[in-house]
Enzyme design. Sequence first.
Site, PDB file in Angstrom:
ATOM      1  N   HIS A 163      25.467  29.176   7.992  1.00 48.91           N
ATOM      2  CA  HIS A 163      26.513  30.053   8.503  1.00 48.91           C
ATOM      3  C   HIS A 163      27.853  29.751   7.849  1.00 48.91           C
ATOM      4  CE1 HIS A 163      26.640  26.434  11.063  1.00 48.91           C
ATOM      5  NE2 HIS A 163      27.943  26.672  11.198  1.00 48.91           N
ATOM      6  N   HIS A 171      23.692  22.415  10.041  1.00 43.77           N
ATOM      7  CA  HIS A 171      23.707  21.121  10.718  1.00 43.77           C
ATOM      8  C   HIS A 171      22.274  20.647  10.961  1.00 43.77           C
ATOM      9  CE1 HIS A 171      27.880  22.103  11.220  1.00 43.77           C
ATOM     10  NE2 HIS A 171      27.575  23.161  11.941  1.00 43.77           N
ATOM     11  N   ARG A 217      27.019  21.015   3.512  1.00 44.21           N
ATOM     12  CA  ARG A 217      27.723  22.152   2.947  1.00 44.21           C
ATOM     13  C   ARG A 217      27.035  22.666   1.683  1.00 44.21           C
ATOM     14  NH1 ARG A 217      31.382  18.368   4.706  1.00 44.21           N
ATOM     15  NH2 ARG A 217      32.796  19.090   6.373  1.00 44.21           N
ATOM     16  N   GLU A 229      25.999  24.566  17.885  1.00 46.49           N
ATOM     17  CA  GLU A 229      27.307  25.057  18.328  1.00 46.49           C
ATOM     18  C   GLU A 229      27.218  26.510  18.760  1.00 46.49           C
ATOM     19  OE1 GLU A 229      29.323  26.112  14.003  1.00 46.49           O
ATOM     20  OE2 GLU A 229      29.149  24.005  14.592  1.00 46.49           O
ATOM     21  N   GLN A 245      27.559  26.368   5.523  1.00 45.01           N
ATOM     22  CA  GLN A 245      27.097  25.087   6.036  1.00 45.01           C
ATOM     23  C   GLN A 245      25.926  25.241   6.996  1.00 45.01           C
ATOM     24  OE1 GLN A 245      29.876  23.850   9.620  1.00 45.01           O
ATOM     25  NE2 GLN A 245      31.163  24.635   7.940  1.00 45.01           N
TER      26      GLN A 245
END
Length: 401
Positions: free
Chosen positions: A260, A95, A279, A130, A93
């Site tokens: 990642h 972001h 994804r 993240e 995935q």
Amino acid sequence: MFVPLRATPRDYAWGSPTAISEVLGTAPSGRPEAELWLGAHPGAPTPVVDPTRTGGHPDLASWLAADPAALGEHASLPFLLKVLAAAQPLSLQAHPDLARAAAGFAAETAAGIPLDAPHRNYKDPLHKPELIVALRDGFEALCGFRELDATDALLSTLVDSAPDPAAAALISSFRERLAAPGGLKATVQLLLERLPGGLLDALIASAAAPGSDSFAAERQVVGRLAAAYPGDPGIAVALLLNLVSLRAGEALYLPAGNIHAYLDGIGVELMASSDNVLRGGFTPKHVDVPELLEVLEFEPRPVPWLVPSRVGDGLSLFVPDVPDFELLRVEVDASAHPTFPLPGPAIAIVTDGTVLVDGAQSSIELARGEYAFVTPDEASLGFSGSGTLFLATTQPVAPRS
């Protein structure tokens, strides 16, 4: 004000049935325990232990909406803290950044796609960078595209160990395509949209054959992914990514566009409070390859380590390049009583021992597996006792001196 919280781990199929309970000292549920969510995310706002402390509101989201003073200068809680425990690989995935998230959210909303539609990509207009700090040795992850010279060396070993000339030819063609100008993006697009016939089987068979010890870990991961997700083109993409194994206390930072997949292990994860995930594999959920390709950063980079700064005795501060959050690791014993100026709203969780937290207004003692929300008016926190605590909070408006 310290507000004790309670939460139930989410039982995603990839979760470990024991790791969270072992680290936090809680009773295992008997089901997978994948993620413990601590925050005000609308998908799973964290319940408060005693709603009389929060005006009768049962969870962080409803309380903070009704009492914004508990957030200080922030309009909402900009981060989500998790304890994540993977026993199987998570999805491949990435972001979006803020601009892409805002545009995607607006476009899907204008198109009338319901927020809970399984094929919707953008659930909110926010980014989702993240970081993750390993709680045990051996947290494994794939993160970002490996330098192309190193990937070529890995593929060369797979050519050498190919089971037959046809498999060797397929892998050699893969190498050549990757080495061409613009080859990385073109190769990833090819793998995810129209995987060449026979290539995946050739890669899996070659990885399983005896070969160079220098890429033994990468070969072994191919076999694990093939067993968990047979036929998934993400297996081939995984060969292009950095593979890392973290020791306890080491951290990764995954900004927008970084492809990642967490593979195995338990860690404390902190992210912007968003649910936007694009994804590319290892999942039964919606995969949108064209949108993923627009989001991905195709520049090969080293492993994205996030090295903490020492900001006091037993205090290690992990600071990413976004203002939404930072993570403080506190390690105290009888000889250490550090303090930390609180920049904004925070959530504290103890993963070992017992830690007493003193603020300007009140104090709280947290034992292993306990956690609490901290309002900004506590101003400066002092820590004592014996144990390890993680504090998720926002970054200060003015840079630290």
